[in-house]
Each structure stands twice: as C-alpha cells, then as structure tokens.
Design a protein around this motif. Sequence first.
Motif, short mmCIF file in Angstrom:
data_model
loop_
_atom_site.label_atom_id
_atom_site.label_comp_id
_atom_site.label_asym_id
_atom_site.label_seq_id
_atom_site.Cartn_x
_atom_site.Cartn_y
_atom_site.Cartn_z
N UNK A 48 1.51 9.84 7.80
CA UNK A 48 2.95 10.01 7.59
C UNK A 48 3.49 9.13 6.46
N UNK A 49 4.23 9.74 5.55
CA UNK A 49 4.93 9.02 4.48
C UNK A 49 6.36 9.55 4.45
N UNK A 50 7.32 8.67 4.29
CA UNK A 50 8.73 9.04 4.25
C UNK A 50 9.31 8.50 2.96
N UNK A 51 10.11 9.30 2.28
CA UNK A 51 10.78 8.81 1.07
C UNK A 51 12.20 9.33 1.01
N UNK A 52 13.03 8.59 0.31
CA UNK A 52 14.42 9.00 0.09
C UNK A 52 14.44 10.04 -1.02
N UNK A 53 15.29 11.02 -0.88
CA UNK A 53 15.48 12.02 -1.91
C UNK A 53 16.90 12.55 -1.76
N UNK A 54 17.24 13.60 -2.48
CA UNK A 54 18.54 14.23 -2.27
C UNK A 54 18.39 15.74 -2.33
N UNK B 13 0.83 -1.20 0.00
CA UNK B 13 0.00 0.00 0.00
C UNK B 13 0.86 1.25 0.00
N UNK B 14 1.94 1.25 0.76
CA UNK B 14 2.81 2.42 0.82
C UNK B 14 3.61 2.58 -0.47
N UNK B 15 3.97 1.47 -1.14
CA UNK B 15 4.77 1.58 -2.35
C UNK B 15 3.97 2.20 -3.49
N UNK B 16 2.64 2.00 -3.51
CA UNK B 16 1.82 2.63 -4.55
C UNK B 16 1.89 4.15 -4.39
N UNK B 17 1.73 4.63 -3.18
CA UNK B 17 1.82 6.06 -2.93
C UNK B 17 3.22 6.57 -3.25
N UNK B 18 4.24 5.79 -2.90
CA UNK B 18 5.62 6.18 -3.16
C UNK B 18 5.88 6.26 -4.66
N UNK B 19 5.36 5.30 -5.43
CA UNK B 19 5.55 5.32 -6.88
C UNK B 19 4.88 6.54 -7.49
N UNK B 20 3.67 6.85 -7.02
CA UNK B 20 2.98 8.03 -7.54
C UNK B 20 3.75 9.30 -7.22
N UNK B 21 4.29 9.36 -6.01
CA UNK B 21 5.07 10.52 -5.58
C UNK B 21 6.33 10.65 -6.43
N UNK B 22 7.00 9.54 -6.70
CA UNK B 22 8.20 9.56 -7.54
C UNK B 22 7.87 10.06 -8.95
N UNK C 209 15.91 12.92 3.36
CA UNK C 209 14.61 12.29 3.57
C UNK C 209 13.53 13.36 3.49
N UNK C 210 12.41 12.98 2.90
CA UNK C 210 11.24 13.84 2.83
C UNK C 210 10.16 13.20 3.69
N UNK C 211 9.61 13.98 4.61
CA UNK C 211 8.52 13.54 5.48
C UNK C 211 7.28 14.30 5.04
N UNK C 212 6.22 13.59 4.69
CA UNK C 212 4.98 14.20 4.25
C UNK C 212 3.87 13.74 5.18
N UNK C 213 3.12 14.69 5.75
CA UNK C 213 2.04 14.34 6.67
C UNK C 213 1.00 15.44 6.68
N UNK C 214 -0.17 15.12 7.22
CA UNK C 214 -1.26 16.09 7.35
C UNK C 214 -1.63 16.22 8.81
N UNK C 215 -1.79 17.47 9.25
CA UNK C 215 -2.24 17.73 10.62
C UNK C 215 -3.20 18.91 10.60
#
Length: 154
Positions: free
Chosen positions: A114-120, A24-33, A127-133
């Motif tokens: 919360x979603x975390x992904x590698x970036x540069x 489930x998280x990889x689908x969101x990660x792929x879309x984000x990429x 690391x990129x941290x994406x969340x809603x509050x």
Amino acid sequence: MRRAILKLTALVLLNIVALVPSFAQSIDRERRETDWRNYKLPQEQFARYVDSEKSILFRVPASWQVNGLLKFKGPRDAELSVFVEKIPDGLPLRSLTNAVLQSLRNLPGGADSLAVRRTDISGLEAREFLFSIPDARGQMTRRMIWSTVSGPHA
C-alpha cells in the motif's frame, strides 16, 4: 551517567528505526510524482459521462467498452469503476481516507504494497491509494483508488 548515555543511545536508535520507513516511502513517492508530472494524455477521443444524480462529470476513452453502470473495460484488462457515495456533509477527506485505509488493511497482501499520496481531482484535494493484490486466478494485479470529497458526495 551511564544510565543517561544508555537512554540517549536507545532514543537515537529508536528514532533512526522510525525514520527509515519514511525515507523508503519518500523515494517511491518522488518517483511517482515524477512519473505523474511527465505523463502525457493519450491522443485519443474521450467520451463524457455523468453519474445518475448528476453530481460528477468524468471522461473515459471512447474506445473503452461500457460494462454496466459507470463501469468500463479497456485494453490489457484495464477496468474503471466509478462510485459516488453520499456521506455526511462536512465529513473531511481525512476521515474518508482513514475509512479506506481501514478496509484495505484487511486485504490479503494488500497492506504490504500500500502507498498513499496526495493529489487533486478537478481542483479538489484528493488521495490516491496504490496497492497490489492477487486476482481470482492468483495473478498479482495493481489497483488504484482515487478519493475526494465534495459536500455530501465522495
């Protein structure tokens, strides 16, 4: 024999349950990429800024208002705050990531989104941290944190 089959079945079910969140998280990660690769920089002028210790240089759209020391306000209530912190030299990005995740875990509703992904960032692993509050008015807002380590600076 029956006991072995029950153990094997339980083990298979446990592995399936453990793997479902990762898919489930990889689908969101792929879309984000994909979104990130297709992103086009705005055709706008950018202003260069340097922090007080001259450890980082970054660019902000020139039309954004300066709202304090390394704080900027853009259109549609967008805000950018840059924090440069001293850390022990040699502290790995993994430790910094764990510290950020630890603090985000206690946010109301933040851990659920919360979603975390590698970036540069400028060639450094980040690391990129994406969340809603919810904000002060109770409206859900999307937040992003980008973190990297360069020597004694984070």
